[in-house]
Design an enzyme around this catalytic site. Structure first.
Site, PDB file in Angstrom:
ATOM      1  N   LYS A 259      68.532  21.497  69.491  1.00  0.00           N
ATOM      2  CA  LYS A 259      69.383  21.463  68.291  1.00  0.00           C
ATOM      3  C   LYS A 259      69.892  20.040  68.059  1.00  0.00           C
ATOM      4  O   LYS A 259      70.569  19.460  68.912  1.00  0.00           O
ATOM      5  CB  LYS A 259      70.556  22.435  68.476  1.00  0.00           C
ATOM      6  CG  LYS A 259      71.634  22.376  67.387  1.00  0.00           C
ATOM      7  CD  LYS A 259      72.705  23.455  67.608  1.00  0.00           C
ATOM      8  CE  LYS A 259      73.860  23.305  66.621  1.00  0.00           C
ATOM      9  NZ  LYS A 259      74.920  24.320  66.827  1.00  0.00           N
ATOM     10  N   LYS A 271      85.395  24.368  59.972  1.00  0.00           N
ATOM     11  CA  LYS A 271      86.086  24.423  61.258  1.00  0.00           C
ATOM     12  C   LYS A 271      87.498  23.853  61.096  1.00  0.00           C
ATOM     13  O   LYS A 271      87.676  22.841  60.415  1.00  0.00           O
ATOM     14  CB  LYS A 271      85.332  23.589  62.300  1.00  0.00           C
ATOM     15  CG  LYS A 271      84.060  24.227  62.803  1.00  0.00           C
ATOM     16  CD  LYS A 271      83.443  23.405  63.925  1.00  0.00           C
ATOM     17  CE  LYS A 271      82.087  23.938  64.335  1.00  0.00           C
ATOM     18  NZ  LYS A 271      82.136  25.276  64.935  1.00  0.00           N
ATOM     19  N   GLU A 343      74.995  27.682  62.098  1.00  0.00           N
ATOM     20  CA  GLU A 343      73.905  26.894  61.520  1.00  0.00           C
ATOM     21  C   GLU A 343      72.838  26.503  62.533  1.00  0.00           C
ATOM     22  O   GLU A 343      71.691  26.286  62.182  1.00  0.00           O
ATOM     23  CB  GLU A 343      74.486  25.631  60.856  1.00  0.00           C
ATOM     24  CG  GLU A 343      74.726  24.444  61.783  1.00  0.00           C
ATOM     25  CD  GLU A 343      75.734  24.708  62.907  1.00  0.00           C
ATOM     26  OE1 GLU A 343      76.609  25.586  62.730  1.00  0.00           O
ATOM     27  OE2 GLU A 343      75.635  24.045  63.955  1.00  0.00           O
ATOM     28  N   ARG A 345      71.351  28.182  64.884  1.00  0.00           N
ATOM     29  CA  ARG A 345      70.259  29.169  64.990  1.00  0.00           C
ATOM     30  C   ARG A 345      69.312  29.060  63.806  1.00  0.00           C
ATOM     31  O   ARG A 345      68.130  29.361  63.913  1.00  0.00           O
ATOM     32  CB  ARG A 345      70.867  30.578  65.115  1.00  0.00           C
ATOM     33  CG  ARG A 345      71.733  30.976  63.964  1.00  0.00           C
ATOM     34  CD  ARG A 345      72.640  32.157  64.283  1.00  0.00           C
ATOM     35  NE  ARG A 345      73.783  31.789  65.120  1.00  0.00           N
ATOM     36  CZ  ARG A 345      74.683  32.642  65.588  1.00  0.00           C
ATOM     37  NH1 ARG A 345      74.565  33.933  65.314  1.00  0.00           N
ATOM     38  NH2 ARG A 345      75.684  32.238  66.327  1.00  0.00           N
TER      39      ARG A 345
HETATM   40  N1  BES Z   1      78.230  24.042  67.279  1.00  0.00           N
HETATM   41  C1  BES Z   1      78.938  25.259  67.299  1.00  0.00           C
HETATM   42  C2  BES Z   1      79.202  25.812  68.700  1.00  0.00           C
HETATM   43  C3  BES Z   1      80.014  24.974  69.657  1.00  0.00           C
HETATM   44  C4  BES Z   1      81.307  25.342  69.974  1.00  0.00           C
HETATM   45  C5  BES Z   1      79.474  23.886  70.289  1.00  0.00           C
HETATM   46  C6  BES Z   1      82.042  24.598  70.877  1.00  0.00           C
HETATM   47  C7  BES Z   1      80.202  23.148  71.195  1.00  0.00           C
HETATM   48  C8  BES Z   1      81.488  23.515  71.502  1.00  0.00           C
HETATM   49  C9  BES Z   1      78.150  26.312  66.513  1.00  0.00           C
HETATM   50  O1  BES Z   1      77.406  25.840  65.463  1.00  0.00           O
HETATM   51  C10 BES Z   1      79.143  27.259  65.925  1.00  0.00           C
HETATM   52  O2  BES Z   1      79.887  26.849  65.090  1.00  0.00           O
HETATM   53  N2  BES Z   1      79.110  28.513  66.359  1.00  0.00           N
HETATM   54  C11 BES Z   1      79.988  29.510  65.868  1.00  0.00           C
HETATM   55  C12 BES Z   1      79.203  30.781  65.674  1.00  0.00           C
HETATM   56  C13 BES Z   1      79.955  31.846  64.939  1.00  0.00           C
HETATM   57  C14 BES Z   1      80.128  31.477  63.494  1.00  0.00           C
HETATM   58  C15 BES Z   1      79.183  33.154  65.063  1.00  0.00           C
HETATM   59  C16 BES Z   1      81.114  29.714  66.885  1.00  0.00           C
HETATM   60  O3  BES Z   1      80.832  29.684  68.081  1.00  0.00           O
HETATM   61  O4  BES Z   1      82.242  29.863  66.473  1.00  0.00           O
HETATM   62 ZN    ZN Z   2      76.805  23.873  65.579  1.00  0.00          ZN
HETATM   63 MN    MN Z   3      78.569  25.710  63.674  1.00  0.00          MN
END
Ligand code: BES
Ligand code: ZN
Ligand code: MN
Length: 493
Positions: A259, A271, A343, A345
């Site tokens: 990724k 976020k 995003e 995935r």
């Molecule tokens: N890049 C983030 C995940 C992440 C979280 C990486 C903390 C490093 C540290 C990923 O794209 C994300 O935002 N995931 C969401 C998924 C949710 C919307 C189902 C998450 O984990 O909140």
């Molecule tokens: Zn991400």
């Molecule tokens: Mn994300």
């Protein structure tokens, strides 16, 4: 750090490091005065070489540096590469200061089977995460780094030199990952990231293609484009690298997909503060792939390897994807965007389909800072490890155990596969009803819909790629997780 060899110690380095085992054969220490000093300390019960202990001696001999650091490694019967690497790293960190620039390592037949771990411990800590300081501020940080390491021994074997070289190549490759991951998103842009991959490819004569947005569009990679849609002029790229071993083999290649999210703001599912600041780390999976490529040729890996990194940001503008958008992925499967922050995935889906279709690999492994859920479940010690092939998953777990880049197996239940099916399209990128449950596994279940029957494993590295509380071998921020483990895997798979 410069590494050189010398048959005997000299007074030149600022510090000579001598690691010894408890009850080890003192005879094996490759210098009579040091041997004698360590023997006497032991007899006088001043230093028992318990693991993690050390004493600093100030020898007056004109053939020795003014500092001699004797490091205890504990009982040899209880030793492991992980322990040795950590002990060296932890203790030497305490001597990273202005007046210690050149160090030497006194080898010893007793510790030489751990030479790679010893040198790794010394090199992995020699990293400066504060890339953007200038002038005096920069000098201050740079001063803390060791500049040279001399390996001292009267009879260093070819195998021992090989162990040192491995440690050098691996730690340099870990630093490639750390630099990319720590790279500020206005510096490590999609193009700067691709340029780093190109540089490594050129140096090693790998073939590399960096596909641009119009190619991605023509191909119909709608999932990657959907994530990229809010990034204005900041385009998307697909980096594809190929390593071929010297010895030709008919074996199908290993495909590594990472990724490469230059910055993940979340998109319209923006976020909040405390979650957004460090999202430049979201390119850690792609960086890991580039780091592995930095090591492949130097370590003469005997397997064809393909590396693919989809690159984009996840931002907001008038063209950005919206929750409830429906997009067509490269596979032809349609996906409902239920959350723009899921995003990773999406971009992996297109990269996986393309990689499998184009290269027909034996194994496909993807790496991604994919879910916060994985961080909650496993913290900063284990990556989440999932897949559709038990033997592949087990091999990856073993490789991680060998290098202390740990991974913990997590399940993909049929219910999770089902949960990722869409209401109006084939799939959806989160399950609206129970999105707070089993997030890491469901993200993997989504990816699995794009790999078909091909043998595949997924490492969720969200908790291990970037740390504010560093481990022994790390400084704060990017850890470089995964490179050493993947090289171990490629050597044994
Ligand atoms: N890049 C983030 C995940 C992440 C979280 C990486 C903390 C490093 C540290 C990923 O794209 C994300 O935002 N995931 C969401 C998924 C949710 C919307 C189902 C998450 O984990 O909140
Ligand atoms: Zn991400
Ligand atoms: Mn994300």
């Amino acid at each position: 750090m410069r590494v050189s060899y010398s048959k005997a110690p000299s007074a030149k380095p600022d510090m000579l490091v001598c690691p010894v085992f408890d009850h080890g054969k003192k005879k094996s220490i490759d210098h009579p005065a040091v041997r004698k000093a360590v023997g006497k300390m032991k007899k006088d019960k001043l230093f028992q070489a318990k693991n993690g202990t050390s004493v600093m001696l100030y020898p007056s001999s004109k053939n020795l540096p003014k500092r001699l650091l004797v490091i205890g490694l504990g009982k040899k019967s209880k030793a492991s590469e992980t322990k040795v690497r950590n002990t060296l790293a932890k203790l030497l960190k305490g001597y990273q200061k202005k007046d210690i620039n050149s160090i030497a390592l006194l080898t010893c037949t007793d510790i030489n089977q751990y030479l790679q771990a010893v040198v790794e411990g010394m090199l992995l800590i020699n990293y400066n995460p504060a890339q953007y300081k200038t002038g005096k501020n920069r000098k201050k940080v740079q001063e803390t780094l060791f500049k040279s390491l001399t390996i001292v021994g009267s009879d260093i074997t070819a195998d021992e030199r090989k162990a040192v070289k491995r440690a050098q190549v691996l730690s340099e490759s870990v630093d490639v990952v750390r630099d990319l991951v720590n790279g500020a998103p206005n510096h490590i842009t999609v193009d700067a990231f691709a340029d780093k991959a190109k540089k490594i490819a050129k140096k090693n004569k790998y073939s590399i293609k960096v596909y641009n947005k119009s190619w991605i569009t023509k191909k119909g990679m709608g999932a990657l484009l959907s994530v990229n849609s809010g990034s204005g002029s900041k385009s998307a790229r697909l980096v594809v690298m190929e390593y071929k071993p010297k010895k030709k083999s008919k074996k199908a290649p290993i495909l590594l997909v990472g990724k490469g999210l230059i910055f993940d703001a979340g998109g319209y599912n923006l976020k909040p503060s405390k979650y957004i600041e460090d999202m430049h780390q979201d390119k850690a999976g792609g960086s890991l792939v580039v780091g592995v490529f930095n090591a492949l040729k130097a370590l003469n890996i005997n397997r064809r390897v393909i590396g693919i990194v989809p690159l984009t940001e996840n931002l907001i503008d008038a063209d950005a994807q919206k929750p409830s958008d429906v997009v067509t992925s490269y596979s032809g499967k349609t996906v409902e965007i239920r959350n723009t922050d899921a995003e990773g995935r999406m971009i992996l889906a297109d990269a996986l389909t393309y990689g499998i279709e184009t290269y027909k690999p034996e194994y496909t492994i993807d790496f991604a800072t994919l879910t916060g859920a994985c961080v909650v479940a496993l913290g900063d010690r284990y990556a989440g490890l999932m897949g559709n092939n038990e033997s592949l998953v087990e091999k990856i777990k073993k490789a991680g155990d060998n290098t202390d880049e740990l991974a913990w197996k997590m399940p993909i239940h049929d219910d999770f596969r089902e949960a990722m099916k869409g209401k109006v399209a084939d799939l959806r990128n989160i399950d609206d009803e129970t999105s707070s449950m089993a997030g890491a596994s469901k993200a993997a279940a989504f990816l699995e819909h794009f790999v078909g029957k091909n043998k595949w494993a997924h490492l969720d590295i969200a908790g291990v790629a970037y740390n504010k509380k560093p481990k022994d071998i790390d400084h704060p921020f990017a850890t470089g997780y995964g490179v050493r483990m993947m090289i171990d895997f490629l050597e044994n798979c």
